[in-house]
Write a protein that holds these residues in place. Structure first.
Motif, PDB file in Angstrom:
ATOM      1  N   TRP A   1      69.345 -32.767  65.351  1.00 30.95           N
ATOM      2  CA  TRP A   1      70.140 -32.838  64.129  1.00 30.95           C
ATOM      3  C   TRP A   1      69.560 -31.923  63.059  1.00 30.95           C
ATOM      4  CZ3 TRP A   1      74.581 -35.816  63.483  1.00 30.95           C
ATOM      5  CH2 TRP A   1      75.090 -35.889  62.190  1.00 30.95           C
ATOM      6  N   GLU A   2      68.227 -31.950  62.919  1.00 28.75           N
ATOM      7  CA  GLU A   2      67.562 -31.149  61.894  1.00 28.75           C
ATOM      8  C   GLU A   2      67.652 -29.649  62.192  1.00 28.75           C
ATOM      9  OE1 GLU A   2      66.356 -32.268  58.999  1.00 28.75           O
ATOM     10  OE2 GLU A   2      67.123 -34.224  59.629  1.00 28.75           O
ATOM     11  N   LYS A   3      67.817 -29.264  63.446  1.00 27.51           N
ATOM     12  CA  LYS A   3      67.875 -27.846  63.822  1.00 27.51           C
ATOM     13  C   LYS A   3      69.249 -27.223  63.567  1.00 27.51           C
ATOM     14  CE  LYS A   3      63.801 -27.544  65.835  1.00 27.51           C
ATOM     15  NZ  LYS A   3      62.779 -26.621  65.458  1.00 27.51           N
ATOM     16  N   GLN A   4      70.271 -28.023  63.298  1.00 28.88           N
ATOM     17  CA  GLN A   4      71.635 -27.522  63.149  1.00 28.88           C
ATOM     18  C   GLN A   4      71.876 -26.957  61.749  1.00 28.88           C
ATOM     19  OE1 GLN A   4      73.248 -27.519  66.118  1.00 28.88           O
ATOM     20  NE2 GLN A   4      71.290 -28.450  66.671  1.00 28.88           N
ATOM     21  N   ASN A   5      72.505 -25.791  61.695  1.00 27.70           N
ATOM     22  CA  ASN A   5      72.906 -25.216  60.407  1.00 27.70           C
ATOM     23  C   ASN A   5      74.166 -25.898  59.892  1.00 27.70           C
ATOM     24  OD1 ASN A   5      70.840 -23.312  60.223  1.00 27.70           O
ATOM     25  ND2 ASN A   5      71.946 -21.873  61.515  1.00 27.70           N
ATOM     26  N   ASP A   6      75.090 -26.211  60.790  1.00 28.57           N
ATOM     27  CA  ASP A   6      76.342 -26.877  60.423  1.00 28.57           C
ATOM     28  C   ASP A   6      76.526 -28.035  61.402  1.00 28.57           C
ATOM     29  OD1 ASP A   6      78.928 -27.719  59.907  1.00 28.57           O
ATOM     30  OD2 ASP A   6      79.771 -25.694  59.812  1.00 28.57           O
ATOM     31  N   VAL A   7      76.038 -29.210  61.025  1.00 22.25           N
ATOM     32  CA  VAL A   7      76.042 -30.372  61.917  1.00 22.25           C
ATOM     33  C   VAL A   7      77.467 -30.740  62.308  1.00 22.25           C
ATOM     34  CG1 VAL A   7      75.379 -32.784  62.172  1.00 22.25           C
ATOM     35  CG2 VAL A   7      73.892 -31.233  60.945  1.00 22.25           C
ATOM     36  N   GLY A   8      78.392 -30.703  61.370  1.00 25.09           N
ATOM     37  CA  GLY A   8      79.779 -31.058  61.662  1.00 25.09           C
ATOM     38  C   GLY A   8      80.358 -30.163  62.751  1.00 25.09           C
ATOM     39  N   LEU A   9      80.140 -28.859  62.635  1.00 25.10           N
ATOM     40  CA  LEU A   9      80.641 -27.922  63.639  1.00 25.10           C
ATOM     41  C   LEU A   9      79.953 -28.155  64.984  1.00 25.10           C
ATOM     42  CD1 LEU A   9      82.320 -25.467  64.453  1.00 25.10           C
ATOM     43  CD2 LEU A   9      80.457 -24.011  63.613  1.00 25.10           C
ATOM     44  N   SER A  10      78.642 -28.366  64.969  1.00 23.94           N
ATOM     45  CA  SER A  10      77.903 -28.592  66.211  1.00 23.94           C
ATOM     46  C   SER A  10      78.397 -29.839  66.934  1.00 23.94           C
ATOM     47  CB  SER A  10      76.404 -28.725  65.924  1.00 23.94           C
ATOM     48  OG  SER A  10      75.904 -27.532  65.369  1.00 23.94           O
ATOM     49  N   VAL A  11      78.603 -30.921  66.213  1.00 21.24           N
ATOM     50  CA  VAL A  11      79.093 -32.155  66.828  1.00 21.24           C
ATOM     51  C   VAL A  11      80.496 -31.956  67.368  1.00 21.24           C
ATOM     52  CG1 VAL A  11      79.731 -34.558  66.374  1.00 21.24           C
ATOM     53  CG2 VAL A  11      77.571 -33.667  65.501  1.00 21.24           C
ATOM     54  N   ARG A  12      81.346 -31.255  66.630  1.00 19.34           N
ATOM     55  CA  ARG A  12      82.708 -30.996  67.119  1.00 19.34           C
ATOM     56  C   ARG A  12      82.688 -30.156  68.390  1.00 19.34           C
ATOM     57  NH1 ARG A  12      83.641 -29.540  61.814  1.00 19.34           N
ATOM     58  NH2 ARG A  12      84.386 -27.483  62.419  1.00 19.34           N
ATOM     59  N   MET A  13      81.787 -29.182  68.481  1.00 17.88           N
ATOM     60  CA  MET A  13      81.684 -28.349  69.689  1.00 17.88           C
ATOM     61  C   MET A  13      81.235 -29.200  70.881  1.00 17.88           C
ATOM     62  SD  MET A  13      82.760 -25.469  68.698  1.00 17.88           S
ATOM     63  CE  MET A  13      82.421 -24.524  70.134  1.00 17.88           C
ATOM     64  N   LEU A  14      80.283 -30.107  70.647  1.00 19.34           N
ATOM     65  CA  LEU A  14      79.847 -31.000  71.731  1.00 19.34           C
ATOM     66  C   LEU A  14      80.994 -31.884  72.202  1.00 19.34           C
ATOM     67  CD1 LEU A  14      76.337 -32.105  70.390  1.00 19.34           C
ATOM     68  CD2 LEU A  14      76.811 -30.536  72.279  1.00 19.34           C
ATOM     69  N   ILE A  15      81.777 -32.395  71.255  1.00 20.67           N
ATOM     70  CA  ILE A  15      82.916 -33.248  71.607  1.00 20.67           C
ATOM     71  C   ILE A  15      83.954 -32.452  72.400  1.00 20.67           C
ATOM     72  CG2 ILE A  15      84.869 -34.546  70.652  1.00 20.67           C
ATOM     73  CD1 ILE A  15      82.932 -35.347  68.337  1.00 20.67           C
ATOM     74  N   ARG A  16      84.231 -31.228  71.985  1.00 21.46           N
ATOM     75  CA  ARG A  16      85.194 -30.398  72.715  1.00 21.46           C
ATOM     76  C   ARG A  16      84.707 -30.117  74.143  1.00 21.46           C
ATOM     77  NH1 ARG A  16      89.179 -27.654  69.941  1.00 21.46           N
ATOM     78  NH2 ARG A  16      89.222 -28.068  67.724  1.00 21.46           N
ATOM     79  N   ASN A  17      83.419 -29.833  74.307  1.00 20.14           N
ATOM     80  CA  ASN A  17      82.859 -29.611  75.659  1.00 20.14           C
ATOM     81  C   ASN A  17      83.024 -30.865  76.509  1.00 20.14           C
ATOM     82  OD1 ASN A  17      82.120 -26.974  75.138  1.00 20.14           O
ATOM     83  ND2 ASN A  17      80.033 -27.510  74.538  1.00 20.14           N
ATOM     84  N   GLU A  18      82.785 -32.021  75.922  1.00 20.15           N
ATOM     85  CA  GLU A  18      82.935 -33.289  76.647  1.00 20.15           C
ATOM     86  C   GLU A  18      84.382 -33.514  77.059  1.00 20.15           C
ATOM     87  OE1 GLU A  18      82.238 -36.876  78.488  1.00 20.15           O
ATOM     88  OE2 GLU A  18      80.848 -35.293  77.933  1.00 20.15           O
ATOM     89  N   ILE A  19      85.312 -33.204  76.181  1.00 20.35           N
ATOM     90  CA  ILE A  19      86.741 -33.357  76.514  1.00 20.35           C
ATOM     91  C   ILE A  19      87.119 -32.430  77.664  1.00 20.35           C
ATOM     92  CG2 ILE A  19      89.096 -33.010  75.655  1.00 20.35           C
ATOM     93  CD1 ILE A  19      88.018 -33.853  72.862  1.00 20.35           C
ATOM     94  N   GLU A  20      86.614 -31.178  77.646  1.00 21.68           N
ATOM     95  CA  GLU A  20      86.907 -30.237  78.734  1.00 21.68           C
ATOM     96  C   GLU A  20      86.390 -30.754  80.071  1.00 21.68           C
ATOM     97  OE1 GLU A  20      85.256 -26.459  77.707  1.00 21.68           O
ATOM     98  OE2 GLU A  20      86.807 -26.031  76.225  1.00 21.68           O
TER      99      GLU A  20
END
Length: 134
Positions: A29-48
């Motif tokens: 979490w601390e390493k992310q520049n944009d946590v919201g974008l990072s979490v959304r990308m993880l969610i999209r990968n999971e959906i795929e």
């Protein structure tokens, strides 16, 4: 205030709690520049990969075993050796071969360097023609 209401209309705010004991997630979490974008990308990968499923309560399918099959490791080999009787194999017969003197190769004659007479330098194209043989 207009900018704030504009942002609230175009996105939804979600809240997340991370236990303090989950150090790896907190470090990520601390390493992310944009946590919201990072979490959304993880969610999209999971959906795929898995579609729209509840990740926390999804059924678990066991993956195939990796590595050696059970009972084939070093412990199993030692157990098999201690249980099995040793097999006696006869030794291979030994044949003695009489040593023959090695054939001595003929000495190689020493070659002498060939001395060539120095050629006069004609320069430029004439030298090139002389080298090519023209």
């Amino acid at each position: 205030m207009a900018a704030r209401s504009q942002a609230e209309e175009t996105s939804e705010r979600k809240r997340i709690s991370i236990p303090k004991a989950d150090e790896s997630v907190l470090t990520w979490w601390e390493k992310q520049n944009d946590v919201g974008l990072s979490v959304r990308m993880l969610i999209r990968n999971e959906i795929e990969r898995n579609g729209y499923v509840d990740v926390a309560f999804a059924p678990v399918a066991q993956l195939p075993r990796r590595g050696r099959p059970p009972g084939s490791g070093p412990d199993a080999a030692e157990a098999a050796e201690s249980e099995a009787e040793p097999i006696q194999t006869p030794a291979a017969p030994v044949h003695l071969v009489a040593a023959t003197p090695a054939a001595h190769p003929a000495p190689i004659p020493q070659l002498q360097p060939v001395e060539r007479a120095p050629q006069p330098s004609t320069g430029g194209a004439d030298l090139l023609d002389a080298i090519i043989g023209g």
